[in-house]
Design a protein around this motif. Sequence first.
Motif, PDB file in Angstrom:
ATOM      1  N   VAL A  30       1.305  -7.612   0.297  1.00  0.00           N
ATOM      2  CA  VAL A  30       1.043  -6.438   0.317  1.00  0.00           C
ATOM      3  C   VAL A  30      -0.575  -6.304  -0.226  1.00  0.00           C
ATOM      4  CG1 VAL A  30       1.026  -4.022  -0.651  1.00  0.00           C
ATOM      5  CG2 VAL A  30       3.135  -5.530  -0.614  1.00  0.00           C
ATOM      6  N   ALA A  31      -1.185  -5.741   0.802  1.00  0.00           N
ATOM      7  CA  ALA A  31      -2.888  -5.910   0.829  1.00  0.00           C
ATOM      8  C   ALA A  31      -3.363  -4.402   0.400  1.00  0.00           C
ATOM      9  CB  ALA A  31      -3.172  -6.518   1.917  1.00  0.00           C
ATOM     10  N   GLU A  32      -2.449  -3.381   1.066  1.00  0.00           N
ATOM     11  CA  GLU A  32      -3.042  -1.972   0.641  1.00  0.00           C
ATOM     12  C   GLU A  32      -1.694  -1.352   0.885  1.00  0.00           C
ATOM     13  OE1 GLU A  32      -6.009   0.900   3.078  1.00  0.00           O
ATOM     14  OE2 GLU A  32      -5.906  -1.348   3.837  1.00  0.00           O
ATOM     15  N   THR A  33      -1.747  -0.233   0.141  1.00  0.00           N
ATOM     16  CA  THR A  33      -0.690   1.043   0.169  1.00  0.00           C
ATOM     17  C   THR A  33      -1.326   2.363   0.051  1.00  0.00           C
ATOM     18  OG1 THR A  33      -0.278   1.336  -2.142  1.00  0.00           O
ATOM     19  CG2 THR A  33       0.967  -0.495  -0.837  1.00  0.00           C
ATOM     20  N   MET A  34      -0.645   3.363   0.771  1.00  0.00           N
ATOM     21  CA  MET A  34      -0.874   4.783   0.636  1.00  0.00           C
ATOM     22  C   MET A  34       0.282   5.586   0.985  1.00  0.00           C
ATOM     23  SD  MET A  34      -3.239   5.045   4.054  1.00  0.00           S
ATOM     24  CE  MET A  34      -4.058   3.557   3.988  1.00  0.00           C
ATOM     25  N   ASP A  35       0.490   6.578   0.144  1.00  0.00           N
ATOM     26  CA  ASP A  35       1.438   7.608   0.168  1.00  0.00           C
ATOM     27  C   ASP A  35       1.078   8.818   0.982  1.00  0.00           C
ATOM     28  OD1 ASP A  35       3.124   5.720  -1.114  1.00  0.00           O
ATOM     29  OD2 ASP A  35       2.581   6.618  -3.071  1.00  0.00           O
ATOM     30  N   SER A  36       1.969   9.232   1.777  1.00  0.00           N
ATOM     31  CA  SER A  36       1.850  10.564   2.685  1.00  0.00           C
ATOM     32  C   SER A  36       3.165  11.023   3.257  1.00  0.00           C
ATOM     33  CB  SER A  36       0.589  10.338   3.597  1.00  0.00           C
ATOM     34  OG  SER A  36       0.398  11.404   4.135  1.00  0.00           O
ATOM     35  N   THR A  40       5.606   5.441   2.330  1.00  0.00           N
ATOM     36  CA  THR A  40       4.511   4.832   2.069  1.00  0.00           C
ATOM     37  C   THR A  40       4.044   3.896   3.122  1.00  0.00           C
ATOM     38  OG1 THR A  40       5.382   4.578  -0.234  1.00  0.00           O
ATOM     39  CG2 THR A  40       3.962   2.759   0.239  1.00  0.00           C
ATOM     40  N   TYR A  41       2.871   3.740   3.326  1.00  0.00           N
ATOM     41  CA  TYR A  41       2.243   2.997   4.530  1.00  0.00           C
ATOM     42  C   TYR A  41       1.617   1.603   3.751  1.00  0.00           C
ATOM     43  CZ  TYR A  41       2.232   7.403   7.138  1.00  0.00           C
ATOM     44  OH  TYR A  41       2.712   8.218   7.991  1.00  0.00           O
ATOM     45  N   VAL A  42       2.229   0.511   4.326  1.00  0.00           N
ATOM     46  CA  VAL A  42       1.983  -0.667   3.676  1.00  0.00           C
ATOM     47  C   VAL A  42       1.063  -1.587   4.652  1.00  0.00           C
ATOM     48  CG1 VAL A  42       2.815  -2.588   2.850  1.00  0.00           C
ATOM     49  CG2 VAL A  42       4.078  -0.690   2.247  1.00  0.00           C
ATOM     50  N   ARG A  43       0.068  -2.152   4.387  1.00  0.00           N
ATOM     51  CA  ARG A  43      -0.771  -3.071   5.207  1.00  0.00           C
ATOM     52  C   ARG A  43      -0.408  -4.533   4.729  1.00  0.00           C
ATOM     53  NH1 ARG A  43      -5.801  -5.880   5.335  1.00  0.00           N
ATOM     54  NH2 ARG A  43      -6.463  -4.936   3.675  1.00  0.00           N
ATOM     55  N   LEU A  44       0.437  -5.349   5.459  1.00  0.00           N
ATOM     56  CA  LEU A  44       0.965  -6.383   5.177  1.00  0.00           C
ATOM     57  C   LEU A  44       0.320  -7.518   5.690  1.00  0.00           C
ATOM     58  CD1 LEU A  44       3.518  -7.117   3.497  1.00  0.00           C
ATOM     59  CD2 LEU A  44       4.830  -7.240   5.577  1.00  0.00           C
ATOM     60  N   LEU A  45      -0.403  -8.493   4.826  1.00  0.00           N
ATOM     61  CA  LEU A  45      -0.791  -9.832   5.283  1.00  0.00           C
ATOM     62  C   LEU A  45       0.245 -10.994   5.769  1.00  0.00           C
ATOM     63  CD1 LEU A  45      -3.832 -10.260   2.950  1.00  0.00           C
ATOM     64  CD2 LEU A  45      -3.821  -8.975   5.327  1.00  0.00           C
ATOM     65  N   ARG A  46       0.146 -11.284   6.836  1.00  0.00           N
ATOM     66  CA  ARG A  46       0.950 -12.285   7.595  1.00  0.00           C
ATOM     67  C   ARG A  46       0.063 -13.621   7.827  1.00  0.00           C
ATOM     68  NH1 ARG A  46       4.892 -10.365  11.531  1.00  0.00           N
ATOM     69  NH2 ARG A  46       6.023 -11.952  10.824  1.00  0.00           N
ATOM     70  N   GLY A  47      -0.305 -14.300   6.933  1.00  0.00           N
ATOM     71  CA  GLY A  47      -1.219 -15.626   7.374  1.00  0.00           C
ATOM     72  C   GLY A  47      -2.702 -15.056   7.818  1.00  0.00           C
ATOM     73  N   LYS A  48      -2.993 -15.092   8.929  1.00  0.00           N
ATOM     74  CA  LYS A  48      -4.194 -14.490   9.608  1.00  0.00           C
ATOM     75  C   LYS A  48      -3.931 -12.937   9.919  1.00  0.00           C
ATOM     76  CE  LYS A  48      -6.512 -18.983  10.324  1.00  0.00           C
ATOM     77  NZ  LYS A  48      -7.190 -19.557  11.429  1.00  0.00           N
ATOM     78  N   GLU A  49      -2.887 -12.668  10.314  1.00  0.00           N
ATOM     79  CA  GLU A  49      -2.424 -11.198  10.735  1.00  0.00           C
ATOM     80  C   GLU A  49      -2.296 -10.229   9.678  1.00  0.00           C
ATOM     81  OE1 GLU A  49       0.806 -10.161  14.197  1.00  0.00           O
ATOM     82  OE2 GLU A  49       1.648 -10.839  12.336  1.00  0.00           O
ATOM     83  N   ALA A  50      -2.564  -8.969  10.073  1.00  0.00           N
ATOM     84  CA  ALA A  50      -2.289  -7.957   9.122  1.00  0.00           C
ATOM     85  C   ALA A  50      -1.571  -6.866  10.010  1.00  0.00           C
ATOM     86  CB  ALA A  50      -3.504  -7.211   8.616  1.00  0.00           C
ATOM     87  N   LEU A  51      -0.528  -6.268   9.453  1.00  0.00           N
ATOM     88  CA  LEU A  51       0.472  -5.771  10.103  1.00  0.00           C
ATOM     89  C   LEU A  51       0.733  -4.235   9.075  1.00  0.00           C
ATOM     90  CD1 LEU A  51       2.596  -5.213  12.219  1.00  0.00           C
ATOM     91  CD2 LEU A  51       4.148  -6.441  10.852  1.00  0.00           C
ATOM     92  N   TRP A  52       0.920  -3.013   9.716  1.00  0.00           N
ATOM     93  CA  TRP A  52       1.085  -1.883   8.949  1.00  0.00           C
ATOM     94  C   TRP A  52       2.516  -1.561   9.254  1.00  0.00           C
ATOM     95  CZ3 TRP A  52      -1.676   0.850   5.391  1.00  0.00           C
ATOM     96  CH2 TRP A  52      -2.908   0.640   5.315  1.00  0.00           C
ATOM     97  N   LYS A  80      -1.163  12.797  11.025  1.00  0.00           N
ATOM     98  CA  LYS A  80      -1.774  13.972  10.531  1.00  0.00           C
ATOM     99  C   LYS A  80      -2.155  14.106   9.072  1.00  0.00           C
ATOM    100  CE  LYS A  80       0.019  16.326  14.579  1.00  0.00           C
ATOM    101  NZ  LYS A  80       0.921  17.220  15.187  1.00  0.00           N
ATOM    102  N   THR A  81      -1.286  13.643   8.287  1.00  0.00           N
ATOM    103  CA  THR A  81      -1.469  13.952   6.809  1.00  0.00           C
ATOM    104  C   THR A  81      -2.567  12.980   6.254  1.00  0.00           C
ATOM    105  OG1 THR A  81       0.359  12.606   6.457  1.00  0.00           O
ATOM    106  CG2 THR A  81       1.010  14.896   6.422  1.00  0.00           C
ATOM    107  N   LEU A  82      -2.685  11.926   7.137  1.00  0.00           N
ATOM    108  CA  LEU A  82      -3.550  10.880   6.428  1.00  0.00           C
ATOM    109  C   LEU A  82      -4.916  10.943   7.338  1.00  0.00           C
ATOM    110  CD1 LEU A  82      -1.506   7.696   5.927  1.00  0.00           C
ATOM    111  CD2 LEU A  82      -2.720   9.081   4.140  1.00  0.00           C
ATOM    112  N   ASN A  83      -4.892  11.747   8.594  1.00  0.00           N
ATOM    113  CA  ASN A  83      -6.088  11.923   9.361  1.00  0.00           C
ATOM    114  C   ASN A  83      -6.238  10.566   9.720  1.00  0.00           C
ATOM    115  OD1 ASN A  83      -7.941  13.152  10.907  1.00  0.00           O
ATOM    116  ND2 ASN A  83      -9.558  13.208   9.391  1.00  0.00           N
ATOM    117  N   ARG A  84      -5.368   9.833  10.141  1.00  0.00           N
ATOM    118  CA  ARG A  84      -5.722   8.260  10.746  1.00  0.00           C
ATOM    119  C   ARG A  84      -4.858   7.938  11.849  1.00  0.00           C
ATOM    120  NH1 ARG A  84      -6.180   3.288   6.336  1.00  0.00           N
ATOM    121  NH2 ARG A  84      -6.222   1.671   8.050  1.00  0.00           N
ATOM    122  N   THR A  85      -5.468   7.208  12.481  1.00  0.00           N
ATOM    123  CA  THR A  85      -4.643   6.407  13.646  1.00  0.00           C
ATOM    124  C   THR A  85      -4.406   5.037  13.499  1.00  0.00           C
ATOM    125  OG1 THR A  85      -5.597   8.158  15.318  1.00  0.00           O
ATOM    126  CG2 THR A  85      -4.478   6.009  16.141  1.00  0.00           C
TER     127      THR A  85
END
Length: 92
Positions: A30-36, A40-52, A80-85
């Motif tokens: 787990v590299a980053e999280t945010m709730d909305s 919970t949106y989780v940015r997961l690091l898998r080796g050199k790859e990151a996955l949401w 829409k709640t995070l204003n992010r794509t």
Amino acid sequence: MMNIFTAAWLLAGALAAAGPAANTVITGTVAETMDSGGYTYVRLLRGKEALWLAVPQTKPTLGKKMSFQPGLKMKDFKSKTLNRTFPVIIFS
């Protein structure tokens, strides 16, 4: 009209075409999280790859190795709640 055997055969073919990755547990750090919006949106690091991933709201710990079930993969998902794509996100 399609019978149950034909439907089962078509489904098996579709699952085989999806490949084993479609049923593989997703594991990473787990590299980053945010709730909305109940997620919970989780940015997961898998080796050199990151996955949401988006999961029902939870409290993952930064730096902890976690595993998630595979789910619906969406491209260019706009929250829409995070204003992010998110270019790619998996709803687990």
